[in-house]
Motif scaffolding. Sequence first.
Motif, PDB file in Angstrom:
ATOM      1  N   LEU A   5      35.203  43.063  27.055  1.00  0.00           N
ATOM      2  CA  LEU A   5      36.032  41.859  27.178  1.00  0.00           C
ATOM      3  C   LEU A   5      37.470  42.153  26.779  1.00  0.00           C
ATOM      4  O   LEU A   5      38.408  41.784  27.493  1.00  0.00           O
ATOM      5  CB  LEU A   5      35.477  40.728  26.310  1.00  0.00           C
ATOM      6  N   ASN A   6      37.655  42.836  25.666  1.00  0.00           N
ATOM      7  CA  ASN A   6      39.008  43.163  25.213  1.00  0.00           C
ATOM      8  C   ASN A   6      39.721  44.083  26.204  1.00  0.00           C
ATOM      9  O   ASN A   6      40.928  43.941  26.429  1.00  0.00           O
ATOM     10  CB  ASN A   6      38.984  43.760  23.812  1.00  0.00           C
ATOM     11  N   ALA A   7      38.989  44.996  26.818  1.00  0.00           N
ATOM     12  CA  ALA A   7      39.592  45.876  27.830  1.00  0.00           C
ATOM     13  C   ALA A   7      40.021  45.058  29.050  1.00  0.00           C
ATOM     14  O   ALA A   7      41.120  45.257  29.581  1.00  0.00           O
ATOM     15  CB  ALA A   7      38.604  46.960  28.241  1.00  0.00           C
ATOM     16  N   PHE A   8      39.163  44.128  29.466  1.00  0.00           N
ATOM     17  CA  PHE A   8      39.517  43.270  30.607  1.00  0.00           C
ATOM     18  C   PHE A   8      40.760  42.444  30.283  1.00  0.00           C
ATOM     19  O   PHE A   8      41.679  42.349  31.093  1.00  0.00           O
ATOM     20  CB  PHE A   8      38.349  42.338  30.959  1.00  0.00           C
ATOM     21  N   LEU A   9      40.786  41.859  29.087  1.00  0.00           N
ATOM     22  CA  LEU A   9      41.917  41.003  28.711  1.00  0.00           C
ATOM     23  C   LEU A   9      43.206  41.789  28.516  1.00  0.00           C
ATOM     24  O   LEU A   9      44.294  41.247  28.699  1.00  0.00           O
ATOM     25  CB  LEU A   9      41.582  40.200  27.456  1.00  0.00           C
ATOM     26  N   SER A  10      43.093  43.061  28.154  1.00  0.00           N
ATOM     27  CA  SER A  10      44.305  43.861  28.012  1.00  0.00           C
ATOM     28  C   SER A  10      44.951  44.119  29.375  1.00  0.00           C
ATOM     29  O   SER A  10      46.166  44.261  29.468  1.00  0.00           O
ATOM     30  CB  SER A  10      44.019  45.182  27.299  1.00  0.00           C
ATOM     31  N   GLN A  11      44.135  44.141  30.414  1.00  0.00           N
ATOM     32  CA  GLN A  11      44.668  44.335  31.764  1.00  0.00           C
ATOM     33  C   GLN A  11      44.898  43.017  32.496  1.00  0.00           C
ATOM     34  O   GLN A  11      45.599  42.980  33.506  1.00  0.00           O
ATOM     35  CB  GLN A  11      43.723  45.216  32.569  1.00  0.00           C
ATOM     36  N   PRO A  13      45.855  39.494  31.023  1.00  0.00           N
ATOM     37  CA  PRO A  13      46.131  38.553  29.930  1.00  0.00           C
ATOM     38  C   PRO A  13      45.726  37.125  30.302  1.00  0.00           C
ATOM     39  O   PRO A  13      45.796  36.729  31.475  1.00  0.00           O
ATOM     40  CB  PRO A  13      47.642  38.650  29.752  1.00  0.00           C
ATOM     41  N   ILE A  14      45.278  36.392  29.307  1.00  0.00           N
ATOM     42  CA  ILE A  14      44.815  35.022  29.533  1.00  0.00           C
ATOM     43  C   ILE A  14      45.865  34.200  30.273  1.00  0.00           C
ATOM     44  O   ILE A  14      45.532  33.408  31.149  1.00  0.00           O
ATOM     45  CB  ILE A  14      44.430  34.360  28.192  1.00  0.00           C
ATOM     46  N   GLU A  15      47.133  34.428  29.947  1.00  0.00           N
ATOM     47  CA  GLU A  15      48.205  33.665  30.579  1.00  0.00           C
ATOM     48  C   GLU A  15      48.237  33.874  32.087  1.00  0.00           C
ATOM     49  O   GLU A  15      48.735  33.038  32.831  1.00  0.00           O
ATOM     50  CB  GLU A  15      49.574  34.050  30.003  1.00  0.00           C
ATOM     51  N   MET A  16      47.706  34.987  32.553  1.00  0.00           N
ATOM     52  CA  MET A  16      47.740  35.323  33.983  1.00  0.00           C
ATOM     53  C   MET A  16      46.484  34.852  34.724  1.00  0.00           C
ATOM     54  O   MET A  16      46.371  35.030  35.931  1.00  0.00           O
ATOM     55  CB  MET A  16      47.894  36.839  34.158  1.00  0.00           C
ATOM     56  N   LEU A  17      45.537  34.239  34.022  1.00  0.00           N
ATOM     57  CA  LEU A  17      44.263  33.874  34.632  1.00  0.00           C
ATOM     58  C   LEU A  17      44.283  32.514  35.328  1.00  0.00           C
ATOM     59  O   LEU A  17      43.274  32.094  35.872  1.00  0.00           O
ATOM     60  CB  LEU A  17      43.146  33.910  33.585  1.00  0.00           C
ATOM     61  N   ASP A  18      45.398  31.816  35.306  1.00  0.00           N
ATOM     62  CA  ASP A  18      45.541  30.527  35.994  1.00  0.00           C
ATOM     63  C   ASP A  18      44.470  29.528  35.556  1.00  0.00           C
ATOM     64  O   ASP A  18      43.734  28.965  36.369  1.00  0.00           O
ATOM     65  CB  ASP A  18      45.499  30.740  37.513  1.00  0.00           C
ATOM     66  N   LEU A  19      44.387  29.331  34.247  1.00  0.00           N
ATOM     67  CA  LEU A  19      43.424  28.398  33.675  1.00  0.00           C
ATOM     68  C   LEU A  19      44.126  27.106  33.290  1.00  0.00           C
ATOM     69  O   LEU A  19      45.319  27.094  33.025  1.00  0.00           O
ATOM     70  CB  LEU A  19      42.783  29.006  32.419  1.00  0.00           C
ATOM     71  N   THR A  20      43.358  26.022  33.213  1.00  0.00           N
ATOM     72  CA  THR A  20      43.935  24.792  32.684  1.00  0.00           C
ATOM     73  C   THR A  20      44.133  24.963  31.190  1.00  0.00           C
ATOM     74  O   THR A  20      43.551  25.854  30.569  1.00  0.00           O
ATOM     75  CB  THR A  20      43.019  23.577  32.937  1.00  0.00           C
ATOM     76  N   GLY A  21      44.927  24.098  30.604  1.00  0.00           N
ATOM     77  CA  GLY A  21      45.210  24.191  29.180  1.00  0.00           C
ATOM     78  C   GLY A  21      43.965  24.124  28.320  1.00  0.00           C
ATOM     79  O   GLY A  21      43.823  24.874  27.352  1.00  0.00           O
TER      80      GLY A  21
END
Length: 102
Positions: A5-11, A13-21
């Motif tokens: 999970l941390n490896a995925f998020l390092s590539q 970032p949550i900000e780039m995942l187009d999620l709602t707040g």
Amino acid sequence: KQDALNAFLSQNPIEMLDLTGETEEVLRRAIDKANLIHSHRDLVDQLLITSYDGIGYYTELNALCIETAQAFASDSPDPEVARRLTAYVWFVSAKEKRGIER
């Protein structure tokens, strides 16, 4: 799994995942809680916390993971993905509640 999970998020970032707040917020809380797992396990191994607190951590982490899955289901533009995630949330919630009862 945490390393994956941390490896995925390092590539990705949550900000780039187009999620709602709301989804982003619950995902961040779940990740923050999961990142404490090694220090929590050390406390348990050294018998420095009560069994109630030891189990409570995992109960909270499981609840956050379930909440995260539900948030993703609510956010999904694909009705089939939303339906399947919601079914998964119900299943895991029932399993978790049964485990807590024991």
